[in-house]
Design an enzyme around this catalytic site. Structure first.
Site: not given
Length: 258
Positions: A160-162, A56, A165, A184, A51-52, A130
Site C-alpha cells: 500500500t506504499a510506493y 524506523k 502508486s 514507468a 507510518d514512516g 535516462k
C-alpha cells in the site's frame, strides 16, 4: 510491563502525553526518538507518528516484539490508535485485548552492505538520468527484463506504499509473498508480478542507480539480492480492526457508490 515509547522528532509533546498516561500503570523504560541509533528491548513498544516512524521503530525492535502505533501523521496504515483513544488503549492493554499481525522484513544485500526493509527496496534512475535496462531473476526461474525508470520489490506491508502508486496490487498482510513492480516501464503490458516469499530475487541494472530502502536513499549500486528475513515484528490492533475497512476508508478502495 516494561514499555518503550518512541516518537517522531516533531512529536515529542505527544510522546510526553502518552508517557504520562502509560507510566501510571506501567514502567516506561525508554523514551526517545524513533530515528535514534541503537536497539530497543522491551515488553511493548509504543510509537507516536505516522507510518514512516513505525518503519524506523520496527528496525530498532528485538524480533517478535509487539508494537502499537498512535497516529500523528497522514494515512497511518501501521498505526492503530489516535491520541484521543489512549484510555481505550490502556483498557485493551490491561486485558491484552488485541488482534495481532505479524509483519516480516526483507533482507537486501549489495555492495552498499546489508539492509532490512519492512516496506520495500527500490532501484531507480536519477531524475536527470535516462531509463535503464533492468534484469530481474527470480529463484528457480529464468530472467525477466524491464526497460523502465526502476523497479520496486515490496512486502505485503509495502503493497500500500510506493508499489500501489505505480499500479501494484493491494496484498493482505497475512500473505507470504513478494511483489515486483517496474516503475514507468516502456511497454504498457509490463505489470507487477507476485511471487512466493521464499524465492530469492536478484536485480541487476546496466549502470549504477539509486537504491532506496523503505524510502531512504542509501547510495548507488548495480546489483541487489533480496530475500525474506527471519526478523519480524508484531503489530497490535484493536479487537474490531478490519483491514478491508482500513483500505476502504483511507484509499477509497471498494467503497460503495450511493
Amino acid at each position: 510491563m516494561k514499555i518503550a515509547i518512541l516518537y517522531r522528532e516533531e512529536r515529542e509533546k505527544e510522546g510526553k502525553f502518552l508517557k504520562e498516561k502509560i507510566s501510571k500503570e506501567h514502567e516506561v523504560i525508554e523514551f526517545g526518538k524513533a530515528n535514534a541509533p541503537g536497539r530497543v528491548t522491551a515488553d511493548l513498544i509504543v510509537v507516536v507518528g505516522g507510518d514512516g516512524t513505525v518503519l524506523k521503530a520496527a528496525k530498532k525492535a528485538a524480533d517478535g516484539t509487539p508494537m502499537v502505533g498512535f497516529k500523528a501523521g497522514r494515512l497511518g496504515f501501521l498505526t492503530s490508535y489516535t491520541l484521543d483513544e489512549i484510555d481505550r488503549f490502556l483498557e485493551d492493554l490491561r486485558n491484552w485485548n488485541f488482534r495481532e499481525e505479524t509483519r516480516w522484513f526483507i533482507q537486501i544485500e549489495s555492495e552498499l552492505g546489508n539492509h532490512l526493509a519492512l516496506n520495500d527496496v527500490t532501484l531507480e534512475r536519477d531524475l536527470s538520468g535516462k531509463m535503464v535496462e533492468i534484469e530481474v531473476e527470480v529463484e528457480h526461474h529464468s530472467s525477466m527484463w524491464f526497460f523502465a525508470d526502476g523497479v520496486v520489490i515490496s512486502t505485503p506491508t509495502g503493497s500500500t506504499a510506493y508499489s500501489l502508486s505505480i499500479g501494484g496490487p493491494i496484498i493482505f498482510p497475512e500473505c507470504e509473498v513478494l511483489e515486483i513492480s517496474p516503475i514507468a516501464p516502456q511497454f504498457f503490458l509490463t505489470r507487477s508480478v507476485v511471487i512466493p516469499s521464499n524465492f530469492k530475487v536478484v536485480v541487476e541494472s546496466q549502470r549504477d542507480i539509486n537504491m532506496l530502502v523503505d524510502g531512504v536513499l542509501t547510495g548507488k549500486t548495480k546489483r541487489i539480492e533480496v530475500k525474506k528475513s527471519r526478523r519480524y515484528v508484531r503489530i497490535l490492533r484493536p479487537p474490531e480492526y478490519d483491514y478491508v475497512t482500513v483500505i476502504r476508508d483511507k484509499l477509497g478502495y471498494g467503497r460503495r457508490i450511493e
